[in-house]
Design a protein around this motif. Structure first.
Motif, PDB file in Angstrom:
ATOM      1  N   PRO A 146     -11.608   2.660  18.115  1.00 17.36           N
ATOM      2  CA  PRO A 146     -10.335   3.284  17.721  1.00 17.36           C
ATOM      3  C   PRO A 146      -9.737   2.672  16.458  1.00 17.36           C
ATOM      4  CG  PRO A 146     -10.359   2.818  20.079  1.00 17.36           C
ATOM      5  CD  PRO A 146     -11.555   2.136  19.496  1.00 17.36           C
ATOM      6  N   GLU A 147      -9.967   1.387  16.239  1.00 15.37           N
ATOM      7  CA  GLU A 147      -9.470   0.746  15.020  1.00 15.37           C
ATOM      8  C   GLU A 147     -10.204   1.282  13.792  1.00 15.37           C
ATOM      9  OE1 GLU A 147      -8.810  -3.676  15.507  1.00 15.37           O
ATOM     10  OE2 GLU A 147      -9.878  -3.220  17.362  1.00 15.37           O
ATOM     11  N   ILE A 148     -11.507   1.438  13.912  1.00 18.29           N
ATOM     12  CA  ILE A 148     -12.286   1.987  12.796  1.00 18.29           C
ATOM     13  C   ILE A 148     -11.844   3.411  12.501  1.00 18.29           C
ATOM     14  CG2 ILE A 148     -14.594   2.773  12.135  1.00 18.29           C
ATOM     15  CD1 ILE A 148     -15.721   0.281  13.430  1.00 18.29           C
ATOM     16  N   GLU A 149     -11.605   4.187  13.519  1.00 17.71           N
ATOM     17  CA  GLU A 149     -11.168   5.577  13.304  1.00 17.71           C
ATOM     18  C   GLU A 149      -9.794   5.623  12.643  1.00 17.71           C
ATOM     19  OE1 GLU A 149     -12.929   8.370  13.546  1.00 17.71           O
ATOM     20  OE2 GLU A 149     -14.561   6.965  13.916  1.00 17.71           O
ATOM     21  N   HIS A 150      -8.927   4.683  13.007  1.00 15.58           N
ATOM     22  CA  HIS A 150      -7.612   4.641  12.360  1.00 15.58           C
ATOM     23  C   HIS A 150      -7.750   4.335  10.880  1.00 15.58           C
ATOM     24  CE1 HIS A 150      -4.026   2.319  10.981  1.00 15.58           C
ATOM     25  NE2 HIS A 150      -3.421   3.401  11.445  1.00 15.58           N
ATOM     26  N   LYS A 151      -8.614   3.388  10.527  1.00 12.35           N
ATOM     27  CA  LYS A 151      -8.813   3.040   9.123  1.00 12.35           C
ATOM     28  C   LYS A 151      -9.449   4.205   8.370  1.00 12.35           C
ATOM     29  CE  LYS A 151      -9.098  -1.773  10.421  1.00 12.35           C
ATOM     30  NZ  LYS A 151      -7.644  -1.886  10.294  1.00 12.35           N
ATOM     31  N   ALA A 152     -10.360   4.897   9.017  1.00  7.09           N
ATOM     32  CA  ALA A 152     -10.970   6.073   8.396  1.00  7.09           C
ATOM     33  C   ALA A 152      -9.935   7.160   8.138  1.00  7.09           C
ATOM     34  CB  ALA A 152     -12.095   6.605   9.279  1.00  7.09           C
ATOM     35  N   SER A 153      -8.953   7.262   9.029  1.00  3.99           N
ATOM     36  CA  SER A 153      -7.916   8.288   8.840  1.00  3.99           C
ATOM     37  C   SER A 153      -7.041   7.975   7.631  1.00  3.99           C
ATOM     38  CB  SER A 153      -7.060   8.417  10.103  1.00  3.99           C
ATOM     39  OG  SER A 153      -6.238   7.267  10.307  1.00  3.99           O
ATOM     40  N   ILE A 154      -6.807   6.691   7.350  1.00  3.58           N
ATOM     41  CA  ILE A 154      -6.062   6.305   6.154  1.00  3.58           C
ATOM     42  C   ILE A 154      -6.853   6.656   4.906  1.00  3.58           C
ATOM     43  CG2 ILE A 154      -5.186   4.330   4.836  1.00  3.58           C
ATOM     44  CD1 ILE A 154      -4.495   2.975   7.472  1.00  3.58           C
ATOM     45  N   VAL A 155      -8.133   6.306   4.910  1.00  2.00           N
ATOM     46  CA  VAL A 155      -8.993   6.606   3.761  1.00  2.00           C
ATOM     47  C   VAL A 155      -9.074   8.109   3.531  1.00  2.00           C
ATOM     48  CG1 VAL A 155     -11.359   6.477   2.894  1.00  2.00           C
ATOM     49  CG2 VAL A 155     -10.324   4.490   4.029  1.00  2.00           C
ATOM     50  N   GLU A 156      -9.250   8.856   4.599  1.00  2.00           N
ATOM     51  CA  GLU A 156      -9.355  10.309   4.485  1.00  2.00           C
ATOM     52  C   GLU A 156      -8.071  10.912   3.905  1.00  2.00           C
ATOM     53  OE1 GLU A 156     -10.733  14.058   7.266  1.00  2.00           O
ATOM     54  OE2 GLU A 156      -9.583  12.430   8.206  1.00  2.00           O
ATOM     55  N   ALA A 157      -6.920  10.482   4.424  1.00  2.00           N
ATOM     56  CA  ALA A 157      -5.645  11.047   3.977  1.00  2.00           C
ATOM     57  C   ALA A 157      -5.408  10.781   2.494  1.00  2.00           C
ATOM     58  CB  ALA A 157      -4.496  10.474   4.802  1.00  2.00           C
ATOM     59  N   ILE A 158      -5.680   9.556   2.046  1.00  2.00           N
ATOM     60  CA  ILE A 158      -5.416   9.200   0.649  1.00  2.00           C
ATOM     61  C   ILE A 158      -6.397   9.879  -0.293  1.00  2.00           C
ATOM     62  CG2 ILE A 158      -5.384   7.308  -1.013  1.00  2.00           C
ATOM     63  CD1 ILE A 158      -4.447   5.483   1.278  1.00  2.00           C
ATOM     64  N   THR A 159      -7.688   9.780   0.010  1.00  2.00           N
ATOM     65  CA  THR A 159      -8.685  10.326  -0.906  1.00  2.00           C
ATOM     66  C   THR A 159      -8.596  11.851  -0.998  1.00  2.00           C
ATOM     67  OG1 THR A 159     -10.351  10.280   0.875  1.00  2.00           O
ATOM     68  CG2 THR A 159     -10.279   8.399  -0.630  1.00  2.00           C
ATOM     69  N   GLU A 160      -8.280  12.497   0.105  1.00  2.00           N
ATOM     70  CA  GLU A 160      -8.151  13.951   0.054  1.00  2.00           C
ATOM     71  C   GLU A 160      -6.881  14.372  -0.688  1.00  2.00           C
ATOM     72  OE1 GLU A 160      -8.565  15.814   3.840  1.00  2.00           O
ATOM     73  OE2 GLU A 160     -10.718  15.331   3.992  1.00  2.00           O
ATOM     74  N   ARG A 161      -5.829  13.576  -0.579  1.00  2.00           N
ATOM     75  CA  ARG A 161      -4.573  13.929  -1.247  1.00  2.00           C
ATOM     76  C   ARG A 161      -4.705  13.821  -2.769  1.00  2.00           C
ATOM     77  NH1 ARG A 161       0.977  13.529   0.014  1.00  2.00           N
ATOM     78  NH2 ARG A 161       0.326  13.753   2.202  1.00  2.00           N
ATOM     79  N   VAL A 162      -5.285  12.729  -3.251  1.00  2.00           N
ATOM     80  CA  VAL A 162      -5.361  12.551  -4.708  1.00  2.00           C
ATOM     81  C   VAL A 162      -6.564  13.267  -5.297  1.00  2.00           C
ATOM     82  CG1 VAL A 162      -4.125  10.376  -4.597  1.00  2.00           C
ATOM     83  CG2 VAL A 162      -6.626  10.356  -4.607  1.00  2.00           C
ATOM     84  N   GLY A 163      -7.584  13.522  -4.492  1.00  2.00           N
ATOM     85  CA  GLY A 163      -8.743  14.249  -4.982  1.00  2.00           C
ATOM     86  C   GLY A 163      -9.366  13.584  -6.198  1.00  2.00           C
ATOM     87  N   SER A 164      -9.680  14.383  -7.202  1.00  2.00           N
ATOM     88  CA  SER A 164     -10.321  13.871  -8.413  1.00  2.00           C
ATOM     89  C   SER A 164      -9.325  13.307  -9.414  1.00  2.00           C
ATOM     90  CB  SER A 164     -11.134  14.983  -9.082  1.00  2.00           C
ATOM     91  OG  SER A 164     -10.279  16.071  -9.460  1.00  2.00           O
ATOM     92  N   ARG A 165      -8.034  13.290  -9.072  1.00  2.00           N
ATOM     93  CA  ARG A 165      -7.019  12.780 -10.004  1.00  2.00           C
ATOM     94  C   ARG A 165      -7.041  11.266 -10.120  1.00  2.00           C
ATOM     95  NH1 ARG A 165      -1.594  15.060  -7.690  1.00  2.00           N
ATOM     96  NH2 ARG A 165      -2.720  14.641  -5.730  1.00  2.00           N
ATOM     97  N   ALA A 166      -7.621  10.573  -9.141  1.00  2.00           N
ATOM     98  CA  ALA A 166      -7.623   9.111  -9.174  1.00  2.00           C
ATOM     99  C   ALA A 166      -8.776   8.561  -8.354  1.00  2.00           C
ATOM    100  CB  ALA A 166      -6.300   8.557  -8.644  1.00  2.00           C
ATOM    101  N   ASP A 167      -9.282   7.405  -8.786  1.00  2.00           N
ATOM    102  CA  ASP A 167     -10.212   6.621  -7.981  1.00  2.00           C
ATOM    103  C   ASP A 167      -9.389   5.752  -7.041  1.00  2.00           C
ATOM    104  OD1 ASP A 167     -12.643   7.479  -9.245  1.00  2.00           O
ATOM    105  OD2 ASP A 167     -12.077   6.262 -10.971  1.00  2.00           O
ATOM    106  N   VAL A 168      -9.873   5.576  -5.810  1.00  2.00           N
ATOM    107  CA  VAL A 168      -9.122   4.800  -4.818  1.00  2.00           C
ATOM    108  C   VAL A 168     -10.024   3.769  -4.149  1.00  2.00           C
ATOM    109  CG1 VAL A 168      -7.560   4.866  -2.858  1.00  2.00           C
ATOM    110  CG2 VAL A 168      -7.740   6.870  -4.348  1.00  2.00           C
ATOM    111  N   ALA A 169      -9.598   2.502  -4.224  1.00  2.00           N
ATOM    112  CA  ALA A 169     -10.285   1.397  -3.549  1.00  2.00           C
ATOM    113  C   ALA A 169      -9.466   0.959  -2.334  1.00  2.00           C
ATOM    114  CB  ALA A 169     -10.465   0.230  -4.511  1.00  2.00           C
ATOM    115  N   PHE A 170     -10.112   0.208  -1.439  1.00  2.00           N
ATOM    116  CA  PHE A 170      -9.449  -0.240  -0.215  1.00  2.00           C
ATOM    117  C   PHE A 170      -9.790  -1.702   0.032  1.00  2.00           C
ATOM    118  CE2 PHE A 170      -9.849   4.313   0.047  1.00  2.00           C
ATOM    119  CZ  PHE A 170      -8.598   4.704   0.511  1.00  2.00           C
TER     120      PHE A 170
END
Length: 282
Positions: A76-100
């Motif tokens: 469940p912790e891994i899935e929570h972290k994946a949900s953060i990555v998914e939300a951010i990367t999908e929101r900014v799309g190709s407008r920005a590179d995103v590291a974690f």
């Protein structure tokens, strides 16, 4: 030395490959565990502040932890972290590179599972997933996944970075210029990294002075990826020097002698920690 010789600092490092250096903004929000809040902040930094490169923390509480001290990630912790990555990367799309950033928090096995879970997303890099001391574990994590892995902030001097590069234990090297040994030592690390075709993303949680010093290194090396900016929420950061440092997510490297920035001593004195004294201006 640049001031004395009347040349910009990058000339003392061998010249320049580019006129400006890309900056990535280390982003934060009070609701750091909320994927939507993180995505909202990512969009604000891209749209309002003009950055096209971002980083967010991923070692945040998920509410599913049983014992954070053992470094083990439950599913469940891994899935929570994946949900953060998914939300951010999908929101900014190709407008920005995103590291974690993981801040050396996880065990080797957990880091592998997390990195593999994130392979489906457009992750610029996953930073410091395991503690920095054991390079063997670091190598295994990096070679287990297609998610780019970045390390180097807590590894010191060229000798400290050598094994990471020689054993291809990283995809991107992230030396912290002020504490890794300075501008010339960072240049040496970059040269070693270039032998292994590894980009350099300089870690930087420093003042405008050290930030500009990192930019001088960044312009003097071919494999510069970006320089970190960690103080976008600190209103007086840019007031510490008389010149503008970051413009629209980039640093234009000055041609003035030395670093090309001038401390505003009034602002420095105003922002000093209680009990400290201003150094002798002479």
């Amino acid at each position: 030395a640049g001031k004395i010789l009347e040349v910009p600092a990058y000339q003392l490092l061998g010249g320049k490959y580019r006129d400006e250096v890309r900056v990535y903004c280390d982003c934060h929000t009070e609701e750091e565990a909320d994927p939507i809040a993180c995505a909202d902040e990512a969009e604000r930094v891209v749209e309002k502040l003009g950055y096209d490169a971002l980083k967010f923390d991923l070692d945040v509480p998920s509410g599913h932890e049983k014992d954070r001290a053992n470094r083990h990630l439950r599913e469940p912790e891994i899935e929570h972290k994946a949900s953060i990555v998914e939300a951010i990367t999908e929101r900014v799309g190709s407008r920005a590179d995103v590291a974690f950033d993981c801040h050396w928090t996880f065990s080797g096995g957990s880091a592998k599972r997390l990195a593999q879970r994130l392979e489906e997303y457009d992750v610029w890099w996953l930073e410091d997933p395991v503690p920095p001391e054991n390079h063997d574990v670091q190598r295994e994590v990096t070679q287990s996944t297609s998610t780019p892995i970045t390390v180097g902030e807590n590894v010191y001097r060229t000798h400290g970075q050598r094994r990471l590069l020689e054993e291809q234990a990283i995809d991107i090297i992230a030396p912290d210029m002020p504490k890794v040994g300075g501008m010339r030592e960072t240049r040496k690390i970059a040269d070693l990294a270039d032998l292994y075709y590894v980009p350099v993303a300089m870690h930087n949680v420093a003042s405008p002075v050290a930030t500009m010093a990192s930019a001088h290194v960044g312009t003097a090396i071919p494999n510069s990826l970006a320089v970190e900016y960690h103080s976008y929420e600190l209103e007086w950061w840019e007031d510490l020097v008389e010149e503008d440092v970051i413009e629209d997510g980039y640093i234009e490297v000055p041609e003035e002698p030395g670093l090309g920035v001038t401390l505003d001593m009034d602002v420095v004195e105003e922002q000093m920690v209680d009990g400290e004294e201003l150094f002798d201006e002479a």
